[in-house]
Each structure stands twice: as C-alpha cells, then as structure tokens.
Design an enzyme around this catalytic site. Structure first.
Site, PDB file in Angstrom:
ATOM      1  N   SER A  42       0.822  -1.338  -0.239  1.00  0.00           N
ATOM      2  CA  SER A  42       0.023  -0.007   0.153  1.00  0.00           C
ATOM      3  C   SER A  42       0.653   1.346   0.240  1.00  0.00           C
ATOM      4  CB  SER A  42      -0.800   0.131   1.188  1.00  0.00           C
ATOM      5  OG  SER A  42      -1.505   1.022   1.341  1.00  0.00           O
ATOM      6  N   TYR A  48      -0.187  -0.856   9.645  1.00  0.00           N
ATOM      7  CA  TYR A  48      -1.190  -1.246   8.617  1.00  0.00           C
ATOM      8  C   TYR A  48      -0.443  -1.020   8.072  1.00  0.00           C
ATOM      9  CZ  TYR A  48      -3.388  -1.168   4.142  1.00  0.00           C
ATOM     10  OH  TYR A  48      -3.706  -1.514   3.427  1.00  0.00           O
TER      11      TYR A  48
HETATM   12  P1  NAD Z   1     -11.839  -4.926   0.843  1.00  0.00           P
HETATM   13  O1  NAD Z   1     -11.888  -5.022   3.014  1.00  0.00           O
HETATM   14  O2  NAD Z   1     -12.462  -5.041   0.003  1.00  0.00           O
HETATM   15  O3  NAD Z   1     -11.920  -7.161   0.452  1.00  0.00           O
HETATM   16  C1  NAD Z   1     -10.404  -7.353   1.341  1.00  0.00           C
HETATM   17  C2  NAD Z   1     -11.029  -8.914   1.649  1.00  0.00           C
HETATM   18  O4  NAD Z   1     -10.483  -9.806   2.659  1.00  0.00           O
HETATM   19  C3  NAD Z   1     -12.248  -9.646   1.854  1.00  0.00           C
HETATM   20  O5  NAD Z   1     -13.229 -10.324   0.939  1.00  0.00           O
HETATM   21  C4  NAD Z   1     -11.845 -10.163   3.070  1.00  0.00           C
HETATM   22  O6  NAD Z   1     -13.279 -11.060   2.712  1.00  0.00           O
HETATM   23  C5  NAD Z   1     -10.093 -10.915   2.732  1.00  0.00           C
HETATM   24  N1  NAD Z   1     -10.410 -11.152   4.111  1.00  0.00           N
HETATM   25  C6  NAD Z   1     -10.075 -10.464   5.257  1.00  0.00           C
HETATM   26  N2  NAD Z   1      -9.383 -11.441   6.147  1.00  0.00           N
HETATM   27  C7  NAD Z   1      -9.007 -12.746   5.617  1.00  0.00           C
HETATM   28  C8  NAD Z   1      -8.308 -13.148   6.370  1.00  0.00           C
HETATM   29  N3  NAD Z   1      -7.418 -14.015   7.105  1.00  0.00           N
HETATM   30  N4  NAD Z   1      -8.085 -14.602   4.993  1.00  0.00           N
HETATM   31  C9  NAD Z   1      -8.785 -14.405   3.859  1.00  0.00           C
HETATM   32  N5  NAD Z   1      -9.178 -13.576   3.326  1.00  0.00           N
HETATM   33  C10 NAD Z   1      -9.188 -12.654   4.326  1.00  0.00           C
HETATM   34  O7  NAD Z   1     -11.016  -4.943   0.656  1.00  0.00           O
HETATM   35  P2  NAD Z   1      -9.807  -4.192  -0.829  1.00  0.00           P
HETATM   36  O8  NAD Z   1      -9.670  -2.564  -0.435  1.00  0.00           O
HETATM   37  O9  NAD Z   1     -10.306  -4.880  -1.650  1.00  0.00           O
HETATM   38  O10 NAD Z   1      -8.596  -3.789  -0.263  1.00  0.00           O
HETATM   39  C11 NAD Z   1      -7.920  -5.348  -0.769  1.00  0.00           C
HETATM   40  C12 NAD Z   1      -5.776  -5.025  -0.844  1.00  0.00           C
HETATM   41  O11 NAD Z   1      -5.181  -4.111  -0.975  1.00  0.00           O
HETATM   42  C13 NAD Z   1      -5.884  -5.908  -0.194  1.00  0.00           C
HETATM   43  O12 NAD Z   1      -4.183  -6.136   0.778  1.00  0.00           O
HETATM   44  C14 NAD Z   1      -5.103  -4.059   1.067  1.00  0.00           C
HETATM   45  O13 NAD Z   1      -5.606  -3.286   2.378  1.00  0.00           O
HETATM   46  C15 NAD Z   1      -4.780  -3.326  -0.623  1.00  0.00           C
HETATM   47  N6  NAD Z   1      -4.707  -2.312  -0.775  1.00  0.00           N
HETATM   48  C16 NAD Z   1      -5.842  -1.194  -0.170  1.00  0.00           C
HETATM   49  C17 NAD Z   1      -6.319   0.270  -0.488  1.00  0.00           C
HETATM   50  C18 NAD Z   1      -7.811   0.797  -0.853  1.00  0.00           C
HETATM   51  O14 NAD Z   1      -7.857   1.702  -0.795  1.00  0.00           O
HETATM   52  N7  NAD Z   1      -8.999  -0.721  -0.620  1.00  0.00           N
HETATM   53  C19 NAD Z   1      -4.772   1.055  -1.013  1.00  0.00           C
HETATM   54  C20 NAD Z   1      -4.027   0.173  -1.177  1.00  0.00           C
HETATM   55  C21 NAD Z   1      -3.741  -1.031  -0.541  1.00  0.00           C
END
Ligand code: NAD
Length: 248
Positions: free
Chosen positions: A140, A155
């Site tokens: 991230s 985080y």
């Molecule tokens: P989201 O919350 O929409 O999806 C995350 C998914 O991970 C969910 O389906 C959840 O059920 C699953 N999950 C959580 N814990 C788990 C576990 N222990 N085992 C298996 N599955 C698990 O999140 P997102 O926004 O789509 O983010 C996806 C990735 O991108 C994450 O790693 C997040 O940190 C990273 N990210 C997101 C952003 C953003 O702005 N949304 C920015 C930078 C990085």
C-alpha cells in the site's frame, strides 16, 4: 488473452466491490482459471460461480497454516499446477499509535504479512517444480508515505513488511524463474475505504493526487494482470505504484 490456460489463486477475492474481486474478473476474462480464496466458503463459491465454469471458490484464513495448506492442496488436486498467486487479502484499522492494542497489531499483521508468507510458502514447491510462477503481493502507499490515509501505523508496518518479504523472495526465487512483485495502491474506492473518510478529509487527500481522483479496483486489477502475465517476464522484485501520482 494474457492468461490463457493459467491457474491463478487470488486471496481475499470474494468481496463484491473489492480489488481482489476485480482481479478475479479480469484474470478470468483473460483466460485464467481462477481460485477465489476467502474467509467465507459460500461467498468464495458464489464469487467463483459468477466468473463462469471451471473456477473454484475455497474458504481459508490466510493466516492459518493448516487452512492454507489444505486449500492449496485442493487447488493442486483439481488443476495440477499454479501459475500465479495474488496475495490480496488484507484488513485495516483506522487507529493512532497509542490506540493500538496487541490484539489489533496481531490481527492486521497476521492477515497481510503472515498470510503473504504462508500462501507463498504453500505455492512455491509447485512453482519450483514447474520452473515458473508469478507472485503478486498487495502492499500500500501507506507503507511508503507512513500512513496518514486510512490505516493505522500497524497497517503501514504490515504493508512495509510485505515489500521487504516480496523483495527477499524475489531474490531467492529468481533462479527458479518464480517472479515476486508488489503493488502499492493509493486511495482506491472499495469497502475498505468506504465510510472511513469524512468529505473534508477526502478532499484534502484528493488535492495531493495529481490525477485528482480516487482510483478504482479495475485499475489495480489491470496492474496485477500485467505482473501475473507474460507481459512482465523480466520484472521481479519491483514495486508498482498505482496511486494517481500521489508520491511524485
Ligand atoms: P476489501 O476489504 O474490499 O477486501 C478484502 C478481502 O480480504 C475481503 O474479501 C475479506 O473477506 C478478505 N480477507 C480478510 N481477512 C482475510 C483472511 N484472514 N483470509 C482470507 N481472506 C481475508 O479490501 P480491498 O480494499 O479490496 O483491499 C484489497 C487489498 O488491497 C488489501 O490488502 C488492502 O490492504 C490493499 N489496499 C487497498 C487500498 C484501498 O484503497 N482500498 C489501498 C492500498 C492497498
């Protein structure tokens, strides 16, 4: 068709509006058979069915070694190979340094960091035997700029750890033709970001993004497609910023 005949596992890909789900659709569209691995079995199965036939939805907590190895074994049983792994599962908590309790720390680091290690460990023997594979790790922008958007310092630490882990694995696994790269998304419109920011805070952040808007899940999925596919065969150990220019 950039992933024709390939088998790809994407963790955390069941959430309807999430980045992983967009990746699953994109990979399937490009000919991959996709394994959606998430916490809830029904959600994972439904998400896989949505992609069409011959995709697989499995329940596993990526932070649990036994569940991870059971799930990856099921993938090998079904398809006999693994070409790509996207370590996408992640959680965040909008906490300040003094608010972080041990259990918060454990939860956030377990999913992003332990999960990335355990999933990678589970697929490496198969990729090594194939002499090919691509592992994509979701870090991230919070790892690079020291948070300050929606995740707490724990985080940022977890996501910075992912970058180090990915680079070290890239160095170690290069001789086996296993590539390991990271994505560092900026502010992406998903469930993780929805509701965490006030309008005032959001406008302040957008003012610092040269492209002037949040990104969307498809834009991260397209970057993952590039790293998972043969478009990037000479790239390993890189960090690809998908952030609208936030760090310029
Ligand atoms: P989201 O919350 O929409 O999806 C995350 C998914 O991970 C969910 O389906 C959840 O059920 C699953 N999950 C959580 N814990 C788990 C576990 N222990 N085992 C298996 N599955 C698990 O999140 P997102 O926004 O789509 O983010 C996806 C990735 O991108 C994450 O790693 C997040 O940190 C990273 N990210 C997101 C952003 C953003 O702005 N949304 C920015 C930078 C990085």
């Amino acid at each position: 068709m950039l992933l024709e005949g390939k088998i790809a596992i994407i963790t955390g890909a069941a959430s309807q509006r999430g980045i992983g789900r967009a990746m699953a659709r994109t990979f399937a569209h490009h000919g991959a058979r996709v394994v959606i691995l998430d916490l809830d079995e029904k959600a994972a199965r439904d998400a896989a069915e949505d992609l069409g036939s011959d995709h697989l939805g499995l329940a596993a907590n990526v932070a649990d070694a036994a569940q991870v190895s059971r799930a990856v074994e099921a993938v090998i049983q079904r398809y006999g190979r693994i070409d790509a792994l996207v370590n996408n599962a992640g959680i965040t908590q909008p906490l300040k340094t003094l608010e972080i309790r041990g259990s918060d720390y454990d939860k956030v680091l377990d999913v992003s960091l332990r999960g990335t290690l355990l999933m990678s460990q589970a697929v490496i023997p198969t990729m090594r035997a194939q002499k090919s594979g691509s592992i994509v790790c979701l870090s991230s922008v919070s790892a690079q700029r020291g948070g300050g958007i929606f995740g707490g310092p724990h985080y940022s630490a977890a996501k910075a750890g992912v970058l180090g882990l990915a680079r070290a694995m890239a160095r170690e696994l290069g001789p086996d033709n296993i590539r390991v790269n990271s994505l560092t998304p900026g502010l992406i419109h998903t469930d993780i970001t929805g509701g965490l920011l006030s309008d005032e805070r959001l406008n302040g952040i957008l003012a610092g993004i040269p492209l002037g808007r949040m990104g969307n899940a498809q834009e991260v999925a397209d970057a993952a497609l590039f790293l998972a596919s043969d478009l990037s065969t000479y790239l390993t150990g890189i960090t690809l910023d998908v952030n609208g220019g936030m760090l310029i």
